[in-house]
Design an enzyme around this catalytic site. Structure first.
Site, PDB file in Angstrom:
ATOM      1  CG  ASN A 104       0.003  -0.174  11.523  1.00 41.45           C
ATOM      2  OD1 ASN A 104      -0.419   0.305  12.654  1.00 41.45           O
ATOM      3  ND2 ASN A 104       0.337   0.850  10.713  1.00 41.45           N
ATOM      4  CB  VAL A 127      -6.569   1.140   3.299  1.00 42.67           C
ATOM      5  CG1 VAL A 127      -7.604   0.840   2.047  1.00 42.67           C
ATOM      6  CG2 VAL A 127      -7.122   1.559   4.431  1.00 42.67           C
ATOM      7  CG  HIS A 184       1.000   2.476  -1.231  1.00 46.27           C
ATOM      8  ND1 HIS A 184       0.587   3.719  -1.814  1.00 46.27           N
ATOM      9  CD2 HIS A 184       0.459   3.030   0.271  1.00 46.27           C
ATOM     10  CE1 HIS A 184       0.242   4.582  -1.129  1.00 46.27           C
ATOM     11  NE2 HIS A 184      -0.045   4.257   0.154  1.00 46.27           N
TER      12      HIS A 184
END
Length: 319
Positions: A104, A127, A184
């Site tokens: 990513n 996100v 997160h």
């Protein structure tokens, strides 16, 4: 009804397309742009969304655009006030968010370079996972002011915590107020001292053991969904959170939300790191970090989260 501004959603998977739908149905933007690297996917979804306007009663125009890593197609995002980056691989069962970092990071670097080129005035809402690290990478690559880049994490994790409490007590979700800070991921910091049900402290309604169980379920909320789906990951709750953040930006609302923001001394012992905190959101992105009054244990948890993500955020510069 007055509509203004342009918002782009990069990535037309379940997360991105649902985010685009929510943003369009708010009916507050002039245009929502949806992009994807799969030829025709974004255009097809945009056509479908536009055809729903007569049924749902909104006028926002949705534009779909196929893009490429070399920048082809990105001219469609020019003039965007907000760019929501959802592009990246989702988790599979058994994977942690950190397992996605190298793949990513490459995707984020390409997207961020093109956002900087074609939408240099935009506020970025990231996100993509791992959330805290990809938010930092977006800032490094674009060179944007740190307050113009934030990540969607705390809004989602807080929503999950709220739902868990409501289910446990059998009460309406509207009667529950919760808060999560930190990363997160494994060092997420749910904040029981700021959790209430109809104004009553959560700790008066549940035992220490029950609260700890709810906290643990919240930390593992994404993995719980992934394990049940078996393919793909959550997108209804995440898209709701990201869209609400974009709404706060375009409306210059000043709403205080838990988001991944640049923290630089607002909490004792925490500086120079993107971290989940409460922040006041407006047209310029993060107006200011709001330092929440925490218990000693909660503050130590936030410091631990800061230490854990700071090293990884430094490492992403080289990915």
């Amino acid at each position: 009804m007055a509509r203004s501004g342009k918002v782009t959603v990069v990535g037309a998977g379940f997360y991105g397309s649902t985010t685009a739908q929510r943003l369009a149905e708010y009916d507050i933007f002039e245009e929502v742009v949806l992009t994807d690297v799969v030829d025709g996917k974004a255009e097809g979804l945009a056509l479908d969304l536009n055809q729903s306007r007569a049924v749902e009663g909104f006028e926002t125009t949705v534009t779909g655009q196929t893009t490429a890593a070399d920048g082809a197609g990105y001219e469609a995002i020019a003039g965007s006030d907000i760019v929501v980056i959802t592009a990246g691989l989702p988790r599979k069962p058994g994977m942690s968010r950190m397992d996605l970092i190298e793949t990513n990071a490459k995707i984020m670097r390409s997207v961020a370079e093109n956002v900087a080129k074609y939408a240099p005035e935009a506020v970025i809402i990231n996100v993509a996972n791992p959330l805290d690290e990809m938010t930092a990478l977006a800032q490094i690559v674009t060179g944007f002011s740190k307050h113009r880049i934030m990540g969607q994490a705390g809004m989602l994790d807080t929503a999950r915590f709220t739902n868990n409490v409501a289910e446990k007590l059998g009460v309406p979700v509207g009667s529950v107020r919760t808060l999560t800070l930190g990363s997160h991921g494994d060092t997420m910091v749910p904040v029981p001292s700021h959790c209430t049900v109809d104004g009553k402290p959560l700790t008066e309604l549940l035992s220490v053991e029950d609260v700890a169980e709810l906290v643990d379920r919240t930390r593992k909320g994404g993995a719980e969904v992934v394990a049940l789906l078996k393919t793909g990951s959550a997108y209804y709750a995440p898209s709701a959170a990201a869209a609400r953040m974009a709404k706060a930006v375009i409306e210059d609302s000043g709403a205080v939300m838990p988001v991944c923001a640049w923290v630089d001394g607002e909490y004792d012992g925490i500086s120079g790191v993107y971290l989940g905190v409460e922040a006041e959101i407006g047209r310029e992105g993060v107006r200011r970090v709001v330092a929440t009054d925490l218990t000693g244990e909660e503050l130590e948890g936030l410091r631990a989260a800061s230490a854990a993500v700071a090293a990884k955020q430094a490492d992403v510069r080289h990915l």
